[in-house]
Design a protein around this motif. Structure first.
Motif, PDB file in Angstrom:
ATOM      1  N   VAL A 308       0.691  -0.946   0.128  1.00 46.11           N
ATOM      2  CA  VAL A 308       0.127  -0.097  -0.138  1.00 46.11           C
ATOM      3  C   VAL A 308       0.717   1.091   0.107  1.00 46.11           C
ATOM      4  O   VAL A 308       1.772   1.339   0.719  1.00 46.11           O
ATOM      5  N   GLY A 309       0.411   2.231  -0.762  1.00 51.21           N
ATOM      6  CA  GLY A 309       1.257   3.375  -0.947  1.00 51.21           C
ATOM      7  C   GLY A 309       0.357   4.490  -0.568  1.00 51.21           C
ATOM      8  O   GLY A 309      -1.010   4.513  -0.910  1.00 51.21           O
ATOM      9  N   LEU A 310       0.751   5.439   0.271  1.00 50.50           N
ATOM     10  CA  LEU A 310       0.031   6.590   0.635  1.00 50.50           C
ATOM     11  C   LEU A 310       0.619   7.936   0.127  1.00 50.50           C
ATOM     12  O   LEU A 310       1.962   8.123   0.462  1.00 50.50           O
ATOM     13  N   GLN A 311       0.134   8.868  -0.453  1.00 50.68           N
ATOM     14  CA  GLN A 311       0.622   9.968  -0.996  1.00 50.68           C
ATOM     15  C   GLN A 311      -0.373  11.094  -0.614  1.00 50.68           C
ATOM     16  O   GLN A 311      -1.308  11.316  -0.857  1.00 50.68           O
ATOM     17  N   THR A 312       0.233  12.030   0.462  1.00 52.41           N
ATOM     18  CA  THR A 312      -0.616  13.228   0.692  1.00 52.41           C
ATOM     19  C   THR A 312      -0.417  14.283  -0.493  1.00 52.41           C
ATOM     20  O   THR A 312       0.425  14.148  -1.416  1.00 52.41           O
ATOM     21  N   PRO A 313      -1.248  15.248  -0.515  1.00 55.84           N
ATOM     22  CA  PRO A 313      -1.180  16.396  -1.453  1.00 55.84           C
ATOM     23  C   PRO A 313       0.182  17.076  -1.563  1.00 55.84           C
ATOM     24  O   PRO A 313       0.639  17.552  -2.602  1.00 55.84           O
ATOM     25  N   SER A 314       1.007  17.034  -0.360  1.00 59.07           N
ATOM     26  CA  SER A 314       2.329  17.777  -0.728  1.00 59.07           C
ATOM     27  C   SER A 314       3.254  16.843  -0.803  1.00 59.07           C
ATOM     28  O   SER A 314       4.634  17.055  -1.124  1.00 59.07           O
ATOM     29  N   MET A 315       3.216  15.571  -1.147  1.00 58.68           N
ATOM     30  CA  MET A 315       4.121  14.564  -1.703  1.00 58.68           C
ATOM     31  C   MET A 315       4.182  14.413  -3.069  1.00 58.68           C
ATOM     32  O   MET A 315       2.954  14.398  -3.666  1.00 58.68           O
ATOM     33  N   ASP A 316       5.271  14.110  -3.663  1.00 57.76           N
ATOM     34  CA  ASP A 316       5.422  13.709  -5.132  1.00 57.76           C
ATOM     35  C   ASP A 316       5.210  12.417  -5.674  1.00 57.76           C
ATOM     36  O   ASP A 316       4.846  12.158  -6.796  1.00 57.76           O
ATOM     37  N   ASP A 395      -5.482  12.908   0.516  1.00 56.06           N
ATOM     38  CA  ASP A 395      -4.742  11.811   0.388  1.00 56.06           C
ATOM     39  C   ASP A 395      -5.097  10.779  -0.710  1.00 56.06           C
ATOM     40  O   ASP A 395      -6.168  10.263  -1.122  1.00 56.06           O
ATOM     41  N   HIS A 396      -4.206  10.172  -1.595  1.00 64.79           N
ATOM     42  CA  HIS A 396      -4.262   9.127  -2.491  1.00 64.79           C
ATOM     43  C   HIS A 396      -3.907   7.952  -2.180  1.00 64.79           C
ATOM     44  O   HIS A 396      -2.627   7.839  -1.507  1.00 64.79           O
ATOM     45  N   VAL A 397      -4.569   6.642  -2.104  1.00 65.24           N
ATOM     46  CA  VAL A 397      -4.058   5.459  -1.764  1.00 65.24           C
ATOM     47  C   VAL A 397      -3.742   4.564  -3.052  1.00 65.24           C
ATOM     48  O   VAL A 397      -4.880   4.465  -3.965  1.00 65.24           O
ATOM     49  N   VAL A 398      -2.722   3.876  -3.011  1.00 64.31           N
ATOM     50  CA  VAL A 398      -2.620   2.805  -4.290  1.00 64.31           C
ATOM     51  C   VAL A 398      -2.090   1.657  -3.598  1.00 64.31           C
ATOM     52  O   VAL A 398      -1.194   1.549  -2.783  1.00 64.31           O
ATOM     53  N   MET A 399      -2.874   0.538  -3.916  1.00 69.21           N
ATOM     54  CA  MET A 399      -2.434  -0.894  -3.566  1.00 69.21           C
ATOM     55  C   MET A 399      -2.122  -1.635  -4.846  1.00 69.21           C
ATOM     56  O   MET A 399      -2.670  -1.449  -6.073  1.00 69.21           O
ATOM     57  N   ARG A 400      -1.057  -2.495  -4.491  1.00 69.49           N
ATOM     58  CA  ARG A 400      -0.622  -3.279  -5.956  1.00 69.49           C
ATOM     59  C   ARG A 400      -0.127  -4.760  -5.268  1.00 69.49           C
ATOM     60  O   ARG A 400      -0.239  -4.909  -3.968  1.00 69.49           O
ATOM     61  N   GLY A 401      -0.218  -5.635  -6.307  1.00 70.81           N
ATOM     62  CA  GLY A 401      -0.032  -6.834  -6.038  1.00 70.81           C
ATOM     63  C   GLY A 401       0.715  -7.518  -7.170  1.00 70.81           C
ATOM     64  O   GLY A 401       0.419  -7.229  -8.278  1.00 70.81           O
ATOM     65  N   HIS A 402       1.638  -8.588  -6.811  1.00 70.27           N
ATOM     66  CA  HIS A 402       2.231  -9.486  -7.907  1.00 70.27           C
ATOM     67  C   HIS A 402       2.762 -10.608  -7.226  1.00 70.27           C
ATOM     68  O   HIS A 402       3.244 -11.012  -6.175  1.00 70.27           O
ATOM     69  N   ALA A 403       2.552 -11.694  -8.197  1.00 71.87           N
ATOM     70  CA  ALA A 403       3.204 -13.053  -7.938  1.00 71.87           C
ATOM     71  C   ALA A 403       4.495 -13.148  -8.814  1.00 71.87           C
ATOM     72  O   ALA A 403       4.473 -12.926  -9.794  1.00 71.87           O
TER      73      ALA A 403
END
Ligand code: CA
Length: 425
Positions: A308-316, A395-403
């Protein structure tokens, strides 16, 4: 891994998250068309199955009769069952192989059937009739039980005997990329004061993996556990957005309601079960042994890395706040489906079953802000000096998955969403 030697004629596909071993299904609209249709992701491209269907590439009689790929959802194809799924997958792998000429050397067909993935618009791939959410990660259940009750009795007495779940809301299952508005509702922030109405102050994500039901069962005819694999079409990533303060006030005695039903985001590509079979691993030992109807010989837990990645409005860029694995599930998807139908409940093509928050054993592997910040007591530190206990607007939330195989990767892509400010009446 029998098919690890497969290679595609498409440049870069073999090293991408969408190699020929994956071929996840989605619904998309090509740039020069208006009607949605079914496709599979391959490398940087989408292969248009409606075009292949038109050209008579699918010989399975049920696929020929149903013509499922010119539809706007995958439900019809999901309902056709394992035999049709296998025939289509085999045909697609043959067409995309480096050593097969049919598509590789037919420039006109390639032009019509292959679209740059960046040029298409993804749509909701499924008309979700029913959405069920389980609670099958022991680490998550123990964390929540410890926080809200007592570490000594973190699990309720039923937890190791059945996969606990609840009926979610299908109408608010949305596609990755759609913003999520902070919900309004009733909470009681002060236990000595009356409840209040307003925007949720404790908005959270939940990292989950979901599966879609295939043919399903008639009412009053449970699916025996050994037959459940034939009813599991494929998997996606799920962010089951949660308002902890609404949930905390409302949930007793009947369970989650408005704290959960405002939005559930899914990733656009559905990874077929067949692509994940090489990644099956044994799950945690189940002690006490479950009842007979939940007993299963084969391994049906999957080694899928999740983050899980979290990006606030002030983050790149997003900052990784959680790294965990689908293999931490205590109950398998087969046990979930067998349990779901044991009372005679029917499930239907396109029904979505989510795992419940997937947390691992360590603090950096917890799948929700509730756990990562331990109910707000230990805020998560972000690059740039900001902290978060729960999600804030923007806030922006991004979830990723890989096998990860020896020489290829099965990628899930991502499920993403941005929190928008509340609009309370
Ligand atoms: Ca959930």
């Amino acid at each position: 891994m029998a098919d690890s030697s497969l290679t595609s004629f498409l440049d870069g596909a073999d090293q991408s998250p969408f190699p020929i071993q994956n071929l996840p299904y989605g619904v998309f609209v090509p740039p020069a068309a208006s009607s949605p249709r079914v496709g599979v992701a391959i490398g940087d491209h989408v292969l248009d199955l409606a075009v292949l269907q038109e050209e008579g590439h699918f010989e399975h009689p049920d696929v020929q009769a149903a013509e499922p790929f010119s539809e706007a959802t995958l439900n019809t194809f999901m309902g056709l069952g394992q035999d049709a799924w296998s025939a289509v997958r085999e045909r697609l792998q043959t067409l995309l192989r480096a050593d097969t000429a049919d598509l590789r050397d037919d420039a006109a067909l390639r032009e019509r059937a292959l679209h740059e993935r960046a040029s298409v618009t993804m749509r909701m791939p499924v008309d979700v009739g029913d959405y069920t959410d389980f609670y099958s990660s022991e680490h998550h259940a123990r964390n929540v039980g410890s926080m809200f009750r007592d570490p000594e009795n973190a699990l309720k007495p039923n937890w190791k005997h059945l996969p606990v779940g609840y009926h979610g809301r299908a109408s608010s299952v949305i596609l990755s990329g759609e913003d999520v508005r902070r919900p309004c509702g009733q909470t009681r922030p002060d236990a000595d004061q009356p409840p209040v109405y307003g925007p949720s102050q404790l908005l959270d994500f939940e990292l989950e993996v979901g599966f879609f039901v295939g043919p399903g069962n008639p009412r009053e005819t449970p699916i025996p556990i050994e037959e459940t694999p034939q009813h599991i079409f494929g998997f996606c990533l799920v962010n089951d957005w949660s308002a902890r303060d609404i949930q905390g006030w409302e949930y007793e005695p009947l369970g989650p309601f408005l704290g959960k039903s405002f939005a559930t985001s899914i990733s656009p590509w559905i990874v077929p079960t067949a692509a994940l079979l090489p990644f099956r691993v044994s799950g945690p030992e189940q002690d006490p042994a479950p009842l007979d109807y939940l007993q299963q010989d084969a391994d049906w837990t999957f080694d899928v890395a999740l983050d899980v990645g979290l990006q606030t409005p002030s983050m790149d860029a997003p900052h990784t706040v959680c790294e965990t694995n689908f293999r931490h599930m205590y109950w398998t998807v087969c046990q979930q489906l067998a349990h779901h139908t044991v009372n005679g409940c029917n499930v239907r093509p396109g029904d979505l079953m989510a795992s419940g928050t997937i947390s691992g054993p360590t603090k950096d592997s917890y799948g929700s802000m509730l756990e990562l910040s331990w109910r707000g007591q230990e805020p998560v530190e972000l690059p740039g000096g900001e902290t978060r206990s729960f999600l804030e607007d923007g806030d922006h939330v991004v979830m990723r998955g890989h096998a990860d195989g020896d020489d290829y990767q099965i990628g899930f892509g991502s499920v993403e969403g941005t929190v928008r400010p509340a609009s309370c009446q």
